[in-house]
Design a protein around this motif. Structure first.
Motif, PDB file in Angstrom:
ATOM      1  N   GLU A   1      61.059  31.343  36.261  1.00 31.03           N
ATOM      2  CA  GLU A   1      62.399  31.487  35.697  1.00 31.03           C
ATOM      3  C   GLU A   1      62.355  31.522  34.177  1.00 31.03           C
ATOM      4  N   MET A   2      61.492  30.705  33.580  1.00 29.85           N
ATOM      5  CA  MET A   2      61.362  30.708  32.127  1.00 29.85           C
ATOM      6  C   MET A   2      60.797  32.035  31.637  1.00 29.85           C
ATOM      7  N   ARG A   3      59.827  32.590  32.357  1.00 31.34           N
ATOM      8  CA  ARG A   3      59.253  33.890  31.989  1.00 31.34           C
ATOM      9  C   ARG A   3      60.313  34.977  32.088  1.00 31.34           C
ATOM     10  N   ARG A   4      61.090  34.958  33.140  1.00 28.33           N
ATOM     11  CA  ARG A   4      62.152  35.949  33.332  1.00 28.33           C
ATOM     12  C   ARG A   4      63.159  35.880  32.180  1.00 28.33           C
ATOM     13  N   ASP A   5      63.550  34.660  31.827  1.00 28.58           N
ATOM     14  CA  ASP A   5      64.526  34.475  30.751  1.00 28.58           C
ATOM     15  C   ASP A   5      63.952  34.892  29.399  1.00 28.58           C
ATOM     16  N   LEU A   6      62.723  34.501  29.118  1.00 32.93           N
ATOM     17  CA  LEU A   6      62.103  34.861  27.846  1.00 32.93           C
ATOM     18  C   LEU A   6      61.961  36.365  27.705  1.00 32.93           C
ATOM     19  N   ASP A   7      61.521  37.033  28.769  1.00 33.54           N
ATOM     20  CA  ASP A   7      61.371  38.489  28.714  1.00 33.54           C
ATOM     21  C   ASP A   7      62.723  39.168  28.489  1.00 33.54           C
ATOM     22  N   ALA A   8      63.777  38.654  29.121  1.00 37.00           N
ATOM     23  CA  ALA A   8      65.109  39.239  28.961  1.00 37.00           C
ATOM     24  C   ALA A   8      65.586  39.057  27.529  1.00 37.00           C
ATOM     25  N   ARG A   9      65.341  37.900  26.934  1.00 40.88           N
ATOM     26  CA  ARG A   9      65.782  37.667  25.556  1.00 40.88           C
ATOM     27  C   ARG A   9      64.994  38.539  24.585  1.00 40.88           C
ATOM     28  N   ARG A  10      63.727  38.702  24.845  1.00 37.78           N
ATOM     29  CA  ARG A  10      62.913  39.560  23.963  1.00 37.78           C
ATOM     30  C   ARG A  10      63.369  41.009  24.029  1.00 37.78           C
ATOM     31  N   SER A  11      63.710  41.489  25.222  1.00 34.25           N
ATOM     32  CA  SER A  11      64.113  42.895  25.374  1.00 34.25           C
ATOM     33  C   SER A  11      65.470  43.164  24.761  1.00 34.25           C
ATOM     34  N   SER A  12      66.278  42.115  24.557  1.00 34.89           N
ATOM     35  CA  SER A  12      67.616  42.311  23.998  1.00 34.89           C
ATOM     36  C   SER A  12      67.633  42.204  22.480  1.00 34.89           C
ATOM     37  N   ARG A  13      66.516  41.870  21.881  1.00 34.20           N
ATOM     38  CA  ARG A  13      66.472  41.708  20.410  1.00 34.20           C
ATOM     39  C   ARG A  13      66.386  43.052  19.723  1.00 34.20           C
TER      40      ARG A  13
ATOM     41  N   GLY B   1      52.885  28.175  30.433  1.00 38.51           N
ATOM     42  CA  GLY B   1      51.484  28.019  30.823  1.00 38.51           C
ATOM     43  C   GLY B   1      51.218  26.677  31.474  1.00 38.51           C
ATOM     44  N   GLU B   2      51.804  25.608  30.929  1.00 36.48           N
ATOM     45  CA  GLU B   2      51.614  24.277  31.504  1.00 36.48           C
ATOM     46  C   GLU B   2      52.243  24.179  32.895  1.00 36.48           C
ATOM     47  N   LEU B   3      53.440  24.728  33.045  1.00 35.76           N
ATOM     48  CA  LEU B   3      54.118  24.671  34.344  1.00 35.76           C
ATOM     49  C   LEU B   3      53.422  25.532  35.392  1.00 35.76           C
ATOM     50  N   ASP B   4      52.812  26.618  34.938  1.00 38.88           N
ATOM     51  CA  ASP B   4      52.208  27.586  35.844  1.00 38.88           C
ATOM     52  C   ASP B   4      50.736  27.305  36.105  1.00 38.88           C
ATOM     53  N   ALA B   5      50.230  26.203  35.552  1.00 33.44           N
ATOM     54  CA  ALA B   5      48.799  25.926  35.630  1.00 33.44           C
ATOM     55  C   ALA B   5      48.330  25.640  37.049  1.00 33.44           C
ATOM     56  N   GLY B   6      49.239  25.184  37.907  1.00 32.14           N
ATOM     57  CA  GLY B   6      48.858  24.907  39.286  1.00 32.14           C
ATOM     58  C   GLY B   6      48.224  23.551  39.490  1.00 32.14           C
TER      59      GLY B   6
ATOM     60  N   ARG C   1      57.682  27.951  40.189  1.00 29.35           N
ATOM     61  CA  ARG C   1      59.027  28.531  40.280  1.00 29.35           C
ATOM     62  C   ARG C   1      59.768  28.395  38.954  1.00 29.35           C
ATOM     63  N   LEU C   2      59.695  27.214  38.351  1.00 29.88           N
ATOM     64  CA  LEU C   2      60.354  27.010  37.062  1.00 29.88           C
ATOM     65  C   LEU C   2      59.688  27.864  35.989  1.00 29.88           C
ATOM     66  N   ALA C   3      58.362  27.961  36.033  1.00 28.17           N
ATOM     67  CA  ALA C   3      57.645  28.825  35.083  1.00 28.17           C
ATOM     68  C   ALA C   3      58.113  30.268  35.225  1.00 28.17           C
TER      69      ALA C   3
ATOM     70  N   LEU D   1      66.379  26.543  29.691  1.00 29.36           N
ATOM     71  CA  LEU D   1      64.983  26.936  29.867  1.00 29.36           C
ATOM     72  C   LEU D   1      64.248  27.005  28.534  1.00 29.36           C
ATOM     73  N   SER D   2      64.527  26.032  27.665  1.00 25.73           N
ATOM     74  CA  SER D   2      63.881  25.946  26.344  1.00 25.73           C
ATOM     75  C   SER D   2      64.230  27.120  25.444  1.00 25.73           C
ATOM     76  N   GLN D   3      65.442  27.684  25.615  1.00 30.14           N
ATOM     77  CA  GLN D   3      65.862  28.798  24.763  1.00 30.14           C
ATOM     78  C   GLN D   3      65.972  28.391  23.298  1.00 30.14           C
ATOM     79  N   ASN D   4      66.072  27.086  23.038  1.00 30.45           N
ATOM     80  CA  ASN D   4      66.200  26.602  21.656  1.00 30.45           C
ATOM     81  C   ASN D   4      64.841  26.365  21.003  1.00 30.45           C
ATOM     82  N   ARG D   5      63.780  26.786  21.654  1.00 32.36           N
ATOM     83  CA  ARG D   5      62.434  26.626  21.107  1.00 32.36           C
ATOM     84  C   ARG D   5      61.844  27.984  20.726  1.00 32.36           C
ATOM     85  N   PRO D   6      60.922  28.015  19.772  1.00 36.81           N
ATOM     86  CA  PRO D   6      60.263  29.277  19.406  1.00 36.81           C
ATOM     87  C   PRO D   6      59.537  29.886  20.604  1.00 36.81           C
TER      88      PRO D   6
END
Length: 213
Positions: A201-213, A184-189, A197-199, A170-175
């Motif tokens: 999952e990416m939001r869920r993953d990003l938020d989880a990684r941020r909270s673990s830092r 934003g692009e995926l969720d634009a509709g 749905r993919l947006a 889910l682009s974890q290797n990107r800033p």
């Protein structure tokens, strides 16, 4: 599935959620006649807390797969979609595909007729629960004779995987700011590759990684 340490999905709770939300799976077997694949809906075994799944195949798929005799591969495919290099900004890049997928492998246990009926009942109840007027398996105009004839045309199974390979790319290797742009692009509709749905999952993953830092 080639694994990458950065994208490993090993959390049982997340894998259970993946199966619950994406029950339409691919069953793959290696037989003397070659590889065979079928597509069926499965559910998590409600008596277990691991990754055991239950489901059924229609006859003669049980014979085609030699169900219960050899290893079965179950492919669970979650949200997935195209990621444009234009979403990365002004950096050298190529397109990629983000996805969540799990491979569950093991020798399935065949269910008795009564166990199979219970699984069929659960499957109908699970999917009909989303209808405005659910029509359950044992309700009229179905009668007991019809239901039992239906069961005889299927073979139920329970699979407790002995090997699990799961990947969440889910682009974890990107800033973070690039991931936000992709979300934003995926969720634009709108646009060819919009995928809320993919947006999500990416939001869920990003938020989880941020909270673990």
């Amino acid at each position: 599935m080639r694994q990458n340490p950065s994208f490993v999905l090993g959390d049982t709770a997340e894998l259970r959620r993946l199966i619950e939300e994406n029950p339409w799976v691919t069953l793959v077997s290696s037989t003397p006649e070659g590889l065979v694949a079928s597509h069926y809906a499965v559910l998590l075994d409600d008596t277990r807390e691991d990754l055991t799944i239950v489901g059924h195949v229609g006859k003669p798929d049980d014979l085609i797969h030699r169900l219960g005799e050899r290893e079965l591969l179950v492919v669970v495919q979650g949200p997935h979609g195209y990621i444009s290099p234009g979403w990365y900004g002004d950096v050298a890049s190529v397109p990629t595909w983000n996805f969540i997928s799990a491979h569950l492998s093991g020798v399935p246990e065949l269910l008795t007729a009564d166990e199979n009926l219970a699984v069929l009942d659960r499957l109908v109840a699970h999917f009909e629960s989303g209808m405005a007027q659910p029509r359950m398996m044992w309700e009229r105009p179905n009668d007991a004779g019809y239901i039992h004839r239906l069961e005889k045309g299927t073979v139920g199974f329970r699979l407790t995987p002995t090997r699990v390979v799961a990947k969440r790319k889910l682009s974890q290797n990107r800033p973070d700011e690039v991931v936000e742009t992709i979300i934003g692009e995926l969720d634009a509709g709108s646009g060819a590759y919009a995928d809320p749905r993919l947006a999500g999952e990416m939001r869920r993953d990003l938020d989880a990684r941020r909270s673990s830092r």
